[in-house]
Design a protein around this motif. Structure first.
Motif, PDB file in Angstrom:
ATOM      1  N   SER A  89     -43.077  37.880 -47.111  1.00  0.00           N
ATOM      2  CA  SER A  89     -43.954  36.739 -47.400  1.00  0.00           C
ATOM      3  C   SER A  89     -45.416  37.169 -47.329  1.00  0.00           C
ATOM      4  O   SER A  89     -46.225  36.872 -48.211  1.00  0.00           O
ATOM      5  CB  SER A  89     -43.739  35.613 -46.384  1.00  0.00           C
ATOM      6  N   MET A  90     -45.725  37.899 -46.257  1.00  0.00           N
ATOM      7  CA  MET A  90     -47.103  38.338 -46.051  1.00  0.00           C
ATOM      8  C   MET A  90     -47.494  39.329 -47.141  1.00  0.00           C
ATOM      9  O   MET A  90     -48.606  39.270 -47.699  1.00  0.00           O
ATOM     10  CB  MET A  90     -47.214  38.964 -44.651  1.00  0.00           C
ATOM     11  N   ALA A  91     -46.574  40.236 -47.475  1.00  0.00           N
ATOM     12  CA  ALA A  91     -46.849  41.213 -48.535  1.00  0.00           C
ATOM     13  C   ALA A  91     -47.112  40.503 -49.859  1.00  0.00           C
ATOM     14  O   ALA A  91     -48.027  40.852 -50.610  1.00  0.00           O
ATOM     15  CB  ALA A  91     -45.683  42.186 -48.667  1.00  0.00           C
ATOM     16  N   ALA A  92     -46.315  39.468 -50.125  1.00  0.00           N
ATOM     17  CA  ALA A  92     -46.441  38.765 -51.407  1.00  0.00           C
ATOM     18  C   ALA A  92     -47.780  38.042 -51.526  1.00  0.00           C
ATOM     19  O   ALA A  92     -48.390  38.031 -52.606  1.00  0.00           O
ATOM     20  CB  ALA A  92     -45.288  37.770 -51.574  1.00  0.00           C
ATOM     21  N   ILE A  93     -48.252  37.454 -50.425  1.00  0.00           N
ATOM     22  CA  ILE A  93     -49.526  36.732 -50.575  1.00  0.00           C
ATOM     23  C   ILE A  93     -50.692  37.713 -50.729  1.00  0.00           C
ATOM     24  O   ILE A  93     -51.676  37.412 -51.393  1.00  0.00           O
ATOM     25  CB  ILE A  93     -49.782  35.680 -49.465  1.00  0.00           C
ATOM     26  N   LEU A  94     -50.567  38.914 -50.150  1.00  0.00           N
ATOM     27  CA  LEU A  94     -51.606  39.926 -50.386  1.00  0.00           C
ATOM     28  C   LEU A  94     -51.612  40.324 -51.853  1.00  0.00           C
ATOM     29  O   LEU A  94     -52.668  40.400 -52.497  1.00  0.00           O
ATOM     30  CB  LEU A  94     -51.366  41.166 -49.514  1.00  0.00           C
ATOM     31  N   VAL A 123     -61.076  38.397 -45.901  1.00  0.00           N
ATOM     32  CA  VAL A 123     -60.323  38.671 -44.682  1.00  0.00           C
ATOM     33  C   VAL A 123     -59.181  37.655 -44.578  1.00  0.00           C
ATOM     34  O   VAL A 123     -59.314  36.536 -45.077  1.00  0.00           O
ATOM     35  CB  VAL A 123     -61.275  38.571 -43.456  1.00  0.00           C
ATOM     36  N   PRO A 124     -58.059  38.057 -43.985  1.00  0.00           N
ATOM     37  CA  PRO A 124     -57.036  37.031 -43.707  1.00  0.00           C
ATOM     38  C   PRO A 124     -57.581  36.034 -42.685  1.00  0.00           C
ATOM     39  O   PRO A 124     -58.160  36.445 -41.678  1.00  0.00           O
ATOM     40  CB  PRO A 124     -55.873  37.839 -43.097  1.00  0.00           C
ATOM     41  N   VAL A 125     -57.427  34.761 -42.964  1.00  0.00           N
ATOM     42  CA  VAL A 125     -57.861  33.734 -42.018  1.00  0.00           C
ATOM     43  C   VAL A 125     -56.622  33.027 -41.481  1.00  0.00           C
ATOM     44  O   VAL A 125     -55.751  32.610 -42.242  1.00  0.00           O
ATOM     45  CB  VAL A 125     -58.826  32.727 -42.675  1.00  0.00           C
ATOM     46  N   ILE A 126     -56.550  32.913 -40.158  1.00  0.00           N
ATOM     47  CA  ILE A 126     -55.397  32.292 -39.517  1.00  0.00           C
ATOM     48  C   ILE A 126     -55.756  30.855 -39.151  1.00  0.00           C
ATOM     49  O   ILE A 126     -56.789  30.612 -38.523  1.00  0.00           O
ATOM     50  CB  ILE A 126     -55.025  33.024 -38.200  1.00  0.00           C
ATOM     51  N   MET A 148     -65.211  41.787 -55.294  1.00  0.00           N
ATOM     52  CA  MET A 148     -63.773  42.037 -55.470  1.00  0.00           C
ATOM     53  C   MET A 148     -63.340  41.841 -56.923  1.00  0.00           C
ATOM     54  O   MET A 148     -63.378  40.735 -57.456  1.00  0.00           O
ATOM     55  CB  MET A 148     -62.964  41.091 -54.577  1.00  0.00           C
ATOM     56  N   ALA A 149     -62.914  42.950 -57.543  1.00  0.00           N
ATOM     57  CA  ALA A 149     -62.305  42.846 -58.869  1.00  0.00           C
ATOM     58  C   ALA A 149     -60.801  42.794 -58.677  1.00  0.00           C
ATOM     59  O   ALA A 149     -60.252  43.535 -57.864  1.00  0.00           O
ATOM     60  CB  ALA A 149     -62.685  44.050 -59.715  1.00  0.00           C
ATOM     61  N   MET A 199     -57.382  45.638 -43.623  1.00  0.00           N
ATOM     62  CA  MET A 199     -57.839  46.943 -44.094  1.00  0.00           C
ATOM     63  C   MET A 199     -58.224  46.904 -45.575  1.00  0.00           C
ATOM     64  O   MET A 199     -59.221  47.508 -45.983  1.00  0.00           O
ATOM     65  CB  MET A 199     -56.714  47.971 -43.886  1.00  0.00           C
ATOM     66  N   THR A 200     -57.463  46.165 -46.371  1.00  0.00           N
ATOM     67  CA  THR A 200     -57.734  46.109 -47.815  1.00  0.00           C
ATOM     68  C   THR A 200     -58.665  44.947 -48.158  1.00  0.00           C
ATOM     69  O   THR A 200     -58.952  44.706 -49.322  1.00  0.00           O
ATOM     70  CB  THR A 200     -56.423  45.953 -48.610  1.00  0.00           C
ATOM     71  N   GLU A 201     -59.102  44.226 -47.133  1.00  0.00           N
ATOM     72  CA  GLU A 201     -60.037  43.111 -47.298  1.00  0.00           C
ATOM     73  C   GLU A 201     -59.547  42.109 -48.340  1.00  0.00           C
ATOM     74  O   GLU A 201     -60.214  41.819 -49.329  1.00  0.00           O
ATOM     75  CB  GLU A 201     -61.434  43.639 -47.629  1.00  0.00           C
ATOM     76  N   THR A 202     -58.353  41.620 -48.070  1.00  0.00           N
ATOM     77  CA  THR A 202     -57.684  40.720 -48.999  1.00  0.00           C
ATOM     78  C   THR A 202     -57.821  39.280 -48.524  1.00  0.00           C
ATOM     79  O   THR A 202     -57.328  38.929 -47.455  1.00  0.00           O
ATOM     80  CB  THR A 202     -56.189  41.081 -49.092  1.00  0.00           C
ATOM     81  N   PRO A 203     -58.477  38.428 -49.317  1.00  0.00           N
ATOM     82  CA  PRO A 203     -58.592  37.024 -48.926  1.00  0.00           C
ATOM     83  C   PRO A 203     -57.216  36.360 -48.940  1.00  0.00           C
ATOM     84  O   PRO A 203     -56.489  36.459 -49.945  1.00  0.00           O
ATOM     85  CB  PRO A 203     -59.466  36.402 -50.030  1.00  0.00           C
ATOM     86  N   CYS A 204     -56.847  35.715 -47.851  1.00  0.00           N
ATOM     87  CA  CYS A 204     -55.595  34.960 -47.811  1.00  0.00           C
ATOM     88  C   CYS A 204     -55.592  34.118 -46.546  1.00  0.00           C
ATOM     89  O   CYS A 204     -56.404  34.326 -45.652  1.00  0.00           O
ATOM     90  CB  CYS A 204     -54.379  35.882 -47.821  1.00  0.00           C
TER      91      CYS A 204
END
Lengths: 179, 379
Positions: B61-66, B164-167, B216-217, B96-101
């Motif tokens: 699930s986490m991988a998919a949202i990234l 960044v991931p926001v919890i 971010m592209a 690490m990959t600075e992925t908004p989610c």
């Protein structure tokens, strides 16, 4: 003033919906503050069900019901479980065919909600009869508000039936109050 | 469009907030007491042209949202304790990959499977430190269905702004209680989108940041996109043996949050003007705390409440300053002392008191009031 209400019965009687409708009517259509918390656990149909509503003109902090001012029960089990936490001067509302009172209770209002629902042709609207009765007896929520909240909660083809159920219960509630 | 008034549970309010924020991808694995979020997203996402996937587990699930975020979508998952544990590895990848989610954790009582249907607040430290290595995330804590709506929108905005991931650290009580939720008209809701590159593709440096956060592209936008969990340079390519690159990267990943703590700070103060003792609380515990403060005030105690809406980054500076004004701090939380550690780090051990609860129920206002009396009178 903070008013705590607990609804109790079997799973399947629509006890959770009663709490939801009551709180929604108060919060949205009467413009008060209201919190609804369903009992939440590994329960299923036939088991014990309860739902809780807190209504207040002021901000509601603690969201749960600890000592209800009003207890509405539609099963013997729920009556026996929750009657001990009812406030001393609290009001007990029962389905008189389903609940046998044990000892000298304080204020009690009775209605054969399930029987009335059966006479209307659908046992399943017993909870709505009871909601009407509760509204008439307590006057905590306006009839207009509870009616709107009920009607938006039921499928279109059952609106008339539910409206009738609500009104029947409400009228008996008003009669109880006049006595 | 006019404002709407709804009667929502916290879980449904959070899901609706996500949709308003622009979430169009949800991957999750249902778990009590968060399941209503997945259920509601499964119903609603197809109606707005989004995608809902029920995954095989929480790692996926986490991988998919990234992945969805790198595909350009605003994405979210929702879970509870055991699932949140499984997500930690990929939350680190997201940092690490600075992925908004956005990750919603509707906390229940743990550890392990604990009490699935009952409340807990013991994932506070896990939200901050759950994955390995040095990194920072943002965590928000709502205390009502209205705030579940508002703070989920905010979570998406911060995820986009800071990459960044926001919890969203909810709890079972807030998730399952129903209350009035006001949905403002669309034009009154602030929505933030990630910064896009403005340079031509051959000049694009995917991890070069002027102000901590790089542009971010996403895949398919004409730019070279290279996403790796390995230490990477400004071009995005692995430099897994260069301590200088590591130094630059990790400092930036942490500093983009740390140096913006003041901007990210979100605290509600209640009756704090002349307070000598302060309750520190968050989420559902803050509601009982507020009731206790009212009780104490009626009886003449000079007590106030500090309610943390942003939990991470922790407002160190705020508490440091308060340490001179407030005599004692009482931390009320449904765990055995987590936020308490942060408070005492800033104001000192001798000034910090804890009223814990191990989970399964929330504090009664009365017991908090008794603790206030005890602490106030110096016992």
């Amino acid at each position: 003033m903070r008013i705590e209400i607990k609804f109790g019965g079997f799973g399947g009687q629509g006890i959770i919906l009663m709490g939801n409708i009551t709180a929604r009517a108060a919060a949205i259509y009467d413009g008060k503050n209201a919190v609804f918390t369903p009992s939440y656990g590994p329960e299923a149909r036939g088991g014990a069900a309860s739902s809780n509503v807190v209504i207040s003109e002021e901000e509601i902090d603690y969201p749960y019901v600890t000592n209800p001012d009003i207890l509405v029960v539609m099963s013997q089990g729920a009556y026996e479980k929750f009657a001990p936490i009812l406030k001393d001067d609290g009001l007990l509302i029962i389905d008189e065919d389903l609940v046998k009172l044990k000892n000298g209770e304080g204020k009690v209002a009775k209605i054969p909600a399930t029987r009335i629902a059966e006479e209307l042709g659908k046992r399943i609207v017993a909870n709505i009869v009871m909601l009407g009765f509760f509204t008439g007896v307590t006057k905590l929520i306006s009839y207009d508000a509870i009616k709107k909240a009920v009607l938006e909660s039921v499928p279109a083809r059952f609106r008339e039936l539910n409206e009738e159920a609500l009104e029947k219960g409400y009228r008996q509630g008003i009669e109880w109050q006049e006595e | 469009m006019k404002k709407q008034i709804k009667f929502y549970s916290g879980n449904i309010a959070a899901a609706e907030g996500a949709l308003v924020a622009g979430c169009r991808f949800f991957a999750g694995y249902p778990i009590t007491p968060s399941s209503e979020i997945a259920e509601h997203m499964a119903l609603r996402l197809p109606q707005v042209g989004g995608v809902f996937i029920q995954m095989e587990d929480e790692l996926a699930s986490m991988a998919a949202i990234l992945g969805a975020s790198w595909g350009g979508a605003k994405s979210m998952t929702a879970t509870s304790g055991p699932g949140f544990s499984l997500m930690q590895e990929n939350i680190g990848l997201g940092a690490m990959t600075e992925t908004p989610c956005v990750v919603i954790n509707v906390q229940r009582a743990g550890p392990s499977t604990g009490m699935p249907t009952l409340v807990g607040q013991a994932d506070i430290m896990q939200a901050r430190w759950g994955s390995h290595g040095d990194y920072e995330i943002i965590a928000l804590s709502p205390f009502s269905p209205q705030e579940c709506f508002d703070l989920t929108i905010k979570a998406f905005n911060l995820a986009e702004e800071y990459r960044v991931p926001v919890i969203v650290l909810m709890d079972e009580s807030v998730g399952h209680m129903f209350e009035k939720v006001v949905i403002p008209p669309k034009d009154k809701i602030k929505i933030v989108e990630r910064k896009k590159p403005t340079v031509p593709p051959e000049k694009y440096m995917p991890y070069k940041a002027e102000d901590f956060v790089p542009e971010m592209a996403c895949a398919g936008e004409g730019y070279n996109v290279h996403v790796t969990g390995l230490t990477h340079d400004e071009k995005g390519y692995p430099q897994a043996t260069d301590p200088e690159v590591q130094d630059r990267l990790v400092r930036r990943l942490c500093d983009k949050i740390r140096k913006n703590e003041k901007k990210l700070r979100d605290i509600e103060e209640y009756e704090m003007d002349d307070a000598e003792v302060a309750i520190v609380s968050f989420g559902i515990s803050a509601r009982s705390s507020k009731a206790a403060v009212r009780l104490a005030r009626q009886r003449g105690y000079k007590v106030g409440l500090i309610r943390l809406k942003t939990i991470w980054p922790f407002p160190d500076e705020y508490f440091e300053k308060l340490a001179d004004e407030i005599k004692k701090f009482v931390v009320v939380e449904i765990n055995y002392g987590q936020i308490k550690l942060e408070v005492e780090r800033n104001v000192g051990r001798d000034k910090t008191f804890l009223l814990p609860k191990m989970g399964g129920e929330i504090h009664k206002p009365d017991e908090i009031y008794r603790k206030i009396k005890e602490v106030y009178n110096g016992n």
